[in-house]
Structures are given as structure tokens and as C-alpha cells.
Design a protein around this motif. Structure first.
Motif, mmCIF file in Angstrom:
data_model
loop_
_atom_site.group_PDB
_atom_site.id
_atom_site.type_symbol
_atom_site.label_atom_id
_atom_site.label_comp_id
_atom_site.label_asym_id
_atom_site.label_seq_id
_atom_site.Cartn_x
_atom_site.Cartn_y
_atom_site.Cartn_z
ATOM 1 N N VAL A 1 -10.503 -5.893 27.390
ATOM 2 C CA VAL A 1 -9.103 -5.822 27.817
ATOM 3 C C VAL A 1 -8.536 -4.456 27.437
ATOM 4 O O VAL A 1 -8.763 -3.968 26.334
ATOM 5 N N GLY A 2 -7.807 -3.838 28.340
ATOM 6 C CA GLY A 2 -7.226 -2.523 28.090
ATOM 7 C C GLY A 2 -8.090 -1.370 28.556
ATOM 8 O O GLY A 2 -7.689 -0.207 28.434
ATOM 9 N N THR A 3 -9.264 -1.664 29.111
ATOM 10 C CA THR A 3 -10.094 -0.594 29.663
ATOM 11 C C THR A 3 -9.335 0.100 30.788
ATOM 12 O O THR A 3 -8.820 -0.546 31.701
ATOM 13 N N LEU A 4 -9.259 1.416 30.705
ATOM 14 C CA LEU A 4 -8.547 2.222 31.696
ATOM 15 C C LEU A 4 -9.552 3.009 32.517
ATOM 16 O O LEU A 4 -10.411 3.708 31.959
ATOM 17 N N ILE A 5 -9.447 2.894 33.822
ATOM 18 C CA ILE A 5 -10.253 3.710 34.729
ATOM 19 C C ILE A 5 -9.300 4.546 35.566
ATOM 20 O O ILE A 5 -8.450 4.004 36.282
ATOM 21 N N VAL A 6 -9.393 5.855 35.433
ATOM 22 C CA VAL A 6 -8.558 6.789 36.191
ATOM 23 C C VAL A 6 -9.361 7.272 37.387
ATOM 24 O O VAL A 6 -10.483 7.747 37.238
ATOM 25 N N ASN A 7 -8.801 7.124 38.569
ATOM 26 C CA ASN A 7 -9.490 7.538 39.786
ATOM 27 C C ASN A 7 -8.804 8.773 40.359
ATOM 28 O O ASN A 7 -7.763 8.661 40.999
#
Length: 303
Positions: free
Chosen positions: A84-90
Motif C-alpha cells: 500500500v502506498g506504492t507510487l508509480i510515476v508515468n
């Protein structure tokens, strides 16, 4: 690999500012768009896709996904646990392959080109604002907190568009500050709104209490970027724009409850609240009293 091997190409056309999330399939979660950005609270069964966007986009996991597989462009696919809280910036115009073998829950957040450019210009003084994605599996607690607030807000029957605009701005600034290339320029000086501009903004709020007021509506009055406006407004009045608007709506509702014979429902609608229960909840939260108590104790008795 646990997930399917077939990929679908998902392209989100952010040149169309009225359809930031138009390519995210309907029926997989609630969504809302403003002129600043769009957010979707997404729940998807196990699957895979190739994702590409022509503007800045981010995804924050709201539930864990073990053994997620992902890669940017032609890089080697990596397998990682995504809590939970994993951030993926595209970043814009970069393909991302993603596979997941369990139900995936995430907040998907997209920005219009103009809104994001305005934010980046204000934060980086015109410098290089190309985003640098964090490593796969990276957890960002602040991004999670903001994204979860967005997801909760669009699920609320009494959703506040001005509040969402503020969250988009805060989230965008966080992305720029945390995941952009380094810059040499120092932080910009904070200044309050000029007195004449502050007066115009407040007059607009009072004149449109019963309507949906957004950050874009307010920045149009003064010609400022969203991030600069929110900072300057908060510095001027001590609270964020949506908080100020809520308080003047509650003040107006209180006067109507005392001075008129309108029902609580009518007062709520005239003051920009979605329902009687919305007004009641906000009054209890900020004024520690209910509309019914105001009527019983402060409205003059009818002869």
C-alpha cells in the motif's frame, strides 16, 4: 508469470482537457475531473496492459499487490512486491508495461498539460521539470495520504470540487518537488494576494455560494497559477480556499436558519450544500451545533 500474457494498449489523451480519464474503462471505479486534473478510484481484476500518456500521470496503490511485474519503455521487466502506498510515476510519452495477478486497487491521477505546466513553472522557475520515476515498489506515504483523500472525496455524495482542485495542486507540487531533476534556483518568495484581488475573490465566493466553485474559477479572476493562488490565499486569510468557502457558507446558513422560516433542506441548497445531512454534518464539524438546534434555540417563535 502469473498474469495474462496479452496486453492492451491504453492511451490517455490529455490534449482533451475535458476527458483526462476517458480511456480508463467505465465500471471499474468512481472518477471525477476538473480543469486541473482527473482522479479515478480503480479496482481491476488480475490482468495486464501497456500504458502510455502524453502528459504527467501517477498511480498510488490503495491495496497491496505481490509479485507485480512492470517495465518502462524497452527496459527489462522487473518483478517486485508493491505494498500500500506504492507510487508509480508515468512520464509523458513513455510506455509502461504492467501485469498483476491479484485484484488491483489504486488511485489514478492525471493532470491537464496546461495545469501541470503552470505548476511546474511556478515551482521550478521555468527550469527543467521532467519527472524521474522512482524505483518500482517505492512507497510514498505523503502521496498515499493525498491520493486516499482524493479517492474518499469522489466517493462522497457531498463531493467538493474546490477541495479536489486543492488536492490536485498539492499532489502535483509534491511530484514536481520530489521526483523532478535537481535545480539550482532557490525557493520562490511567498506573497499574499493584493488587497483588490482578495476583495474580488471573496466577492465571487459570496455571489456563488449555491454553486460549485473551483480553483479555476477563482484563478480566472486574478490571473494566477493554481499553486501560487492557493499559497497566496492561505497566506492572506490563514486557511485554504475551500475551508474559507465552507465557513462563509455555514455563516450564511446560520443566518437563514435564524432569520427566515426556510426548511433546513432549502437552507442547505441555497448555501451550496448537497443536502440537509451534508449541512448538518458540516455544522457539527465546524460550529459544534446542528441546524435543528439553531432553529429551536435561536429562531424567533412564530406568532
Amino acid at each position: 508469470m502469473n498474469g495474462p500474457t496479452h496486453h492492451s494498449i491504453v492511451e490517455i489523451d490529455l490534449d482533451n482537457e475535458t476527458g483526462l480519464l476517458s480511456s480508463i474503462p467505465e465500471g471499474i471505479g468512481r472518477r471525477f475531473e476538473t480543469s486541473v486534473g482527473g482522479v479515478a478510484s480503480v479496482t481491476r481484476p488480475p490482468g495486464s496492459m501497456v500504458f502510455r500518456t502524453n502528459a504527467e500521470f501517477a498511480s498510488v496503490l490503495l491495496a497491496p499487490v505481490p509479485n507485480m511485474e512492470s517495465a518502462f519503455a524497452s527496459d527489462r521487466v522487473q518483478v517486485f512486491d508493491a505494498p500500500v502506498g506504492t507510487l508509480i510515476v508515468n512520464p509523458s510519452n513513455v510506455d509502461r508495461v504492467i501485469r498483476w495477478s491479484v485484484t488491483k486497487q489504486n488511485a489514478a491521477i492525471a493532470f491537464s498539460k496546461k495545469a501541470y505546466t503552470d505548476l511546474a513553472t511556478a515551482e521550478l522557475d521555468g527550469g527543467n521539470w521532467e519527472l524521474q520515476p522512482p524505483r518500482f515498489g517505492h512507497v510514498d506515504v505523503k502521496a498515499l495520504r493525498i491520493a486516499a483523500a482524493m479517492a474518499a472525496e469522489i466517493s462522497d455524495r457531498a463531493m467538493n470540487a474546490l477541495y479536489l482542485d486543492s488536492l490536485f495542486t498539492i499532489f502535483g507540487i509534491h511530484l514536481i518537488r520530489t521526483y523532478s531533476q535537481p535545480r539550482a534556483a532557490g525557493p520562490a518568495k511567498r506573497k499574499p494576494l493584493p488587497k483588490n484581488v482578495a476583495k474580488q475573490v471573496i466577492e465571487y465566493m459570496h455571489a456563488h455560494l449555491a454553486e460549485s466553485v473551483t480553483i479555476t474559477d477563482l484563478t480566472r479572476i486574478c490571473g494566477l497559477s493554481p499553486s501560487y493562488f492557493i499559497r497566496a490565499f492561505t497566506l492572506t486569510f490563514g486557511v485554504a480556499p475551500y475551508q474559507y468557502l465552507t465557513m462563509i457558507r455555514l455563516d450564511r446558513a446560520e443566518r437563514l436558519l435564524i432569520e427566515t422560516t426556510l426548511t433546513i433542506e432549502d437552507v442547505a441548497l441555497q448555501c451550496g450544500f448537497s443536502s440537509q445531512s451534508h449541512l448538518t454534518n458540516m455544522m457539527k464539524r465546524f460550529k459544534h451545533v446542528t441546524p435543528g438546534q439553531i432553529i429551536r434555540t435561536r429562531r424567533p417563535a412564530q406568532r
